[in-house]
Design a protein around this motif. Structure first.
Motif, PDB file in Angstrom:
ATOM      1  N   PRO A  40      19.195   9.540  91.676  1.00 47.55           N
ATOM      2  CA  PRO A  40      19.291  10.701  92.572  1.00 47.55           C
ATOM      3  C   PRO A  40      18.025  10.940  93.391  1.00 47.55           C
ATOM      4  CG  PRO A  40      20.175  11.232  90.408  1.00 47.55           C
ATOM      5  CD  PRO A  40      19.512   9.894  90.279  1.00 47.55           C
ATOM      6  N   PHE A  41      16.910  10.357  92.975  1.00 47.74           N
ATOM      7  CA  PHE A  41      15.651  10.557  93.690  1.00 47.74           C
ATOM      8  C   PHE A  41      15.401   9.481  94.750  1.00 47.74           C
ATOM      9  CE2 PHE A  41      15.284  12.236  89.381  1.00 47.74           C
ATOM     10  CZ  PHE A  41      14.968  13.557  89.651  1.00 47.74           C
ATOM     11  N   ALA A  86      23.494  10.778  77.931  1.00 48.70           N
ATOM     12  CA  ALA A  86      23.211  11.360  79.245  1.00 48.70           C
ATOM     13  C   ALA A  86      24.052  10.682  80.317  1.00 48.70           C
ATOM     14  CB  ALA A  86      21.729  11.180  79.582  1.00 48.70           C
ATOM     15  N   PRO A  87      24.205  11.354  81.469  1.00 51.34           N
ATOM     16  CA  PRO A  87      24.819  10.657  82.606  1.00 51.34           C
ATOM     17  C   PRO A  87      23.958   9.460  82.987  1.00 51.34           C
ATOM     18  CG  PRO A  87      24.669  13.022  83.002  1.00 51.34           C
ATOM     19  CD  PRO A  87      23.847  12.747  81.787  1.00 51.34           C
ATOM     20  N   ALA A  88      24.562   8.371  83.317  1.00 48.62           N
ATOM     21  CA  ALA A  88      23.807   7.197  83.736  1.00 48.62           C
ATOM     22  C   ALA A  88      23.043   7.491  85.013  1.00 48.62           C
ATOM     23  CB  ALA A  88      24.748   6.017  83.945  1.00 48.62           C
ATOM     24  N   ALA A  89      21.844   6.952  85.112  1.00 47.23           N
ATOM     25  CA  ALA A  89      21.040   7.160  86.319  1.00 47.23           C
ATOM     26  C   ALA A  89      21.740   6.586  87.543  1.00 47.23           C
ATOM     27  CB  ALA A  89      19.676   6.512  86.149  1.00 47.23           C
ATOM     28  N   LYS A 103      28.636   6.617  87.953  1.00 42.52           N
ATOM     29  CA  LYS A 103      29.255   7.776  87.321  1.00 42.52           C
ATOM     30  C   LYS A 103      29.470   7.573  85.827  1.00 42.52           C
ATOM     31  CE  LYS A 103      31.705   9.114  91.551  1.00 42.52           C
ATOM     32  NZ  LYS A 103      33.030   9.411  92.167  1.00 42.52           N
ATOM     33  N   GLY A 104      28.873   6.550  85.256  1.00 45.75           N
ATOM     34  CA  GLY A 104      29.046   6.279  83.845  1.00 45.75           C
ATOM     35  C   GLY A 104      28.183   7.180  82.978  1.00 45.75           C
ATOM     36  N   ILE A 105      28.265   6.955  81.683  1.00 45.26           N
ATOM     37  CA  ILE A 105      27.457   7.713  80.744  1.00 45.26           C
ATOM     38  C   ILE A 105      26.720   6.754  79.822  1.00 45.26           C
ATOM     39  CG2 ILE A 105      28.843   9.801  80.824  1.00 45.26           C
ATOM     40  CD1 ILE A 105      29.197   7.682  77.759  1.00 45.26           C
ATOM     41  N   VAL A 106      25.577   7.215  79.331  1.00 48.10           N
ATOM     42  CA  VAL A 106      24.818   6.496  78.315  1.00 48.10           C
ATOM     43  C   VAL A 106      25.103   7.212  77.000  1.00 48.10           C
ATOM     44  CG1 VAL A 106      22.546   5.727  77.585  1.00 48.10           C
ATOM     45  CG2 VAL A 106      23.063   5.929  80.025  1.00 48.10           C
ATOM     46  N   PRO A 107      25.567   6.518  75.972  1.00 52.54           N
ATOM     47  CA  PRO A 107      26.098   7.208  74.804  1.00 52.54           C
ATOM     48  C   PRO A 107      25.069   7.938  73.944  1.00 52.54           C
ATOM     49  CG  PRO A 107      26.073   4.846  74.450  1.00 52.54           C
ATOM     50  CD  PRO A 107      25.720   5.061  75.887  1.00 52.54           C
ATOM     51  N   ASN A 108      25.608   8.884  73.202  1.00 52.11           N
ATOM     52  CA  ASN A 108      24.877   9.627  72.182  1.00 52.11           C
ATOM     53  C   ASN A 108      24.568   8.670  71.031  1.00 52.11           C
ATOM     54  OD1 ASN A 108      24.119  11.391  70.124  1.00 52.11           O
ATOM     55  ND2 ASN A 108      25.805  12.811  70.442  1.00 52.11           N
ATOM     56  N   ILE A 109      23.294   8.573  70.640  1.00 50.15           N
ATOM     57  CA  ILE A 109      22.946   7.697  69.516  1.00 50.15           C
ATOM     58  C   ILE A 109      22.328   8.482  68.367  1.00 50.15           C
ATOM     59  CG2 ILE A 109      22.815   5.548  70.824  1.00 50.15           C
ATOM     60  CD1 ILE A 109      19.789   5.868  70.961  1.00 50.15           C
ATOM     61  N   THR A 110      22.607   9.801  68.327  1.00 51.69           N
ATOM     62  CA  THR A 110      22.289  10.576  67.135  1.00 51.69           C
ATOM     63  C   THR A 110      23.530  10.590  66.238  1.00 51.69           C
ATOM     64  OG1 THR A 110      23.093  12.775  67.825  1.00 51.69           O
ATOM     65  CG2 THR A 110      20.929  12.076  68.645  1.00 51.69           C
ATOM     66  N   SER A 111      23.425  11.270  65.107  1.00 53.25           N
ATOM     67  CA  SER A 111      24.574  11.366  64.194  1.00 53.25           C
ATOM     68  C   SER A 111      25.458  12.563  64.502  1.00 53.25           C
ATOM     69  CB  SER A 111      24.085  11.433  62.742  1.00 53.25           C
ATOM     70  OG  SER A 111      23.527  10.199  62.349  1.00 53.25           O
ATOM     71  N   TYR A 161      26.085  14.997  77.667  1.00 54.66           N
ATOM     72  CA  TYR A 161      26.575  14.790  79.028  1.00 54.66           C
ATOM     73  C   TYR A 161      27.903  15.524  79.178  1.00 54.66           C
ATOM     74  CZ  TYR A 161      28.807  11.178  76.204  1.00 54.66           C
ATOM     75  OH  TYR A 161      29.452  10.503  75.201  1.00 54.66           O
ATOM     76  N   PRO A 162      28.268  15.892  80.396  1.00 52.22           N
ATOM     77  CA  PRO A 162      29.532  16.616  80.597  1.00 52.22           C
ATOM     78  C   PRO A 162      30.728  15.779  80.179  1.00 52.22           C
ATOM     79  CG  PRO A 162      28.135  16.717  82.552  1.00 52.22           C
ATOM     80  CD  PRO A 162      27.524  15.711  81.639  1.00 52.22           C
ATOM     81  N   ALA A 163      31.746  16.458  79.649  1.00 57.49           N
ATOM     82  CA  ALA A 163      32.975  15.751  79.272  1.00 57.49           C
ATOM     83  C   ALA A 163      33.601  15.117  80.504  1.00 57.49           C
ATOM     84  CB  ALA A 163      33.949  16.710  78.622  1.00 57.49           C
ATOM     85  N   ARG A 164      34.175  13.949  80.332  1.00 54.65           N
ATOM     86  CA  ARG A 164      34.851  13.297  81.445  1.00 54.65           C
ATOM     87  C   ARG A 164      36.114  14.072  81.808  1.00 54.65           C
ATOM     88  NH1 ARG A 164      34.772   6.835  79.942  1.00 54.65           N
ATOM     89  NH2 ARG A 164      32.558   6.489  80.293  1.00 54.65           N
TER      90      ARG A 164
END
Length: 314
Positions: free
Chosen positions: A80-81, A228-231, A234-242, A306-309
């Motif tokens: 975005p920058f 998070a939303p992918a930089a 429009k994809g996402i980078v997944p949650n890697i916590t539990s 990240y926001p729900a799809r």
């Protein structure tokens, strides 16, 4: 009229003071010479090289096998920058880092400052590398000295105002550049968890993609590794916590196996930008992958960051 002149004068003085303060606060600062280690061990540096995933951005896009060690850069990162191009970091003395000193390299890694004294854009993840040990940086530099020189300059960043003003990055650094760990752990924490914290938060820079960012591009550490939303796109980078949506159902062995083989516990395979990351993780020793897994299972869980799809329209 006299009163208006006084008010206008006061405003100008305050504005001038603000400009001067901003200029001083945003000044680039190189690494403390006491933190520079002049010589390193290239064998140890190879481990840090793969933990840091240097080839993912700095190898020529599409490179395979030995060509992945030809670090001519060129990968375009569309954000975005603006669009950032990963630079040549091969041993070429004109276009790469072949003429850099150990202090130059340490300043870039720990402080995000170039040999010429300019701020580097944080598309280069020095906000994570700032947590690295100076000895590891020296080892990494020693290993990179063993790699080939490749001529050719990568593309110039394409940024709009005000993001094209490098001096402003100095103010960003005051907010987001820190060598402190993200997750506080007791000294009595298992050794594997402590080792995993270093690899994930430092050279592995996992939070740069897996953590949501705020409007200024700083990581939201309250949602550390929540996805998070992918930089790009429009994809996402997944949650890697539990947390919900994350890797709560995965065991430490599942995570370590995924990093080694690219296969999930459900026998799905790695995809997207993580393909290159996983290739690098596969080069690490089993105990390093196990440490990363131990850390990910020990950190606070978060729901998806990240926001729900939205459902597709019929």
């Amino acid at each position: 009229m006299s009163r208006l002149k006084k008010i206008a004068g006061a405003v100008m003085v305050l504005a001038g003071a603000g400009v001067v303060a901003g200029w001083v606060l945003s000044a680039p600062a190189k690494v403390d010479p006491q933190l520079v280690v002049d010589s390193g061990d290239p064998a140890k540096g190879e481990r840090i090289f793969y933990a840091g995933g240097c080839t993912s951005c700095h190898a020529k896009p599409g490179s395979k096998d030995a060509a992945r060690l030809e670090l001519s850069g060129g990968l375009a990162l569309k954000t975005p920058f603006g669009t950032f191009f990963a630079p040549n970091i091969s041993q070429d003395k004109e276009n790469g880092i072949g003429a850099w000193s150990p202090a130059d390299f340490a300043s870039a890694m720990l402080m995000g400052v170039s040999p010429s004294g300019e701020h580097l854009y944080p598309a280069f993840p020095y906000a994570s590398y700032a947590r690295m040990k100076p000895a590891d940086i020296a080892d990494l530099f020693a290993f990179m000295k063993t790699l080939p020189a490749v001529s050719g300059k990568a593309g110039e960043h394409a940024l709009e105002f005000p993001f094209n003003i490098r001096r402003g990055i100095g103010l960003w650094k005051r907010l987001y550049l820190s060598g402190d760990p993200v997750i506080a752990l007791a000294q009595s924490a298992p050794e594997a968890v402590l080792a995993g914290r270093y690899l994930v938060e430092g050279p592995g820079h996992c939070g740069e993609c897996h953590t949501p960012r705020n409007f200024a591009g700083g990581s939201d550490k309250a949602q550390w590794l929540a996805g998070a939303p992918a930089a790009e796109g429009k994809g996402i980078v997944p949650n890697i916590t539990s947390g919900e949506g994350g890797v709560g159902d995965w065991s430490e062995a599942d995570i370590a196996n995924y990093l080694e083989t690219g296969f999930t516990p459900d026998f799905d395979s790695v995809g997207g930008a993580m393909v290159e990351v996983q290739k690098n993780m596969a080069e690490l020793a089993p105990e390093d992958r196990a440490a990363i897994a131990a850390y990910l299972k020990a950190i606070p869980p978060h729901p998806n960051g990240y926001p729900a799809r939205q459902p597709a329209a019929n």
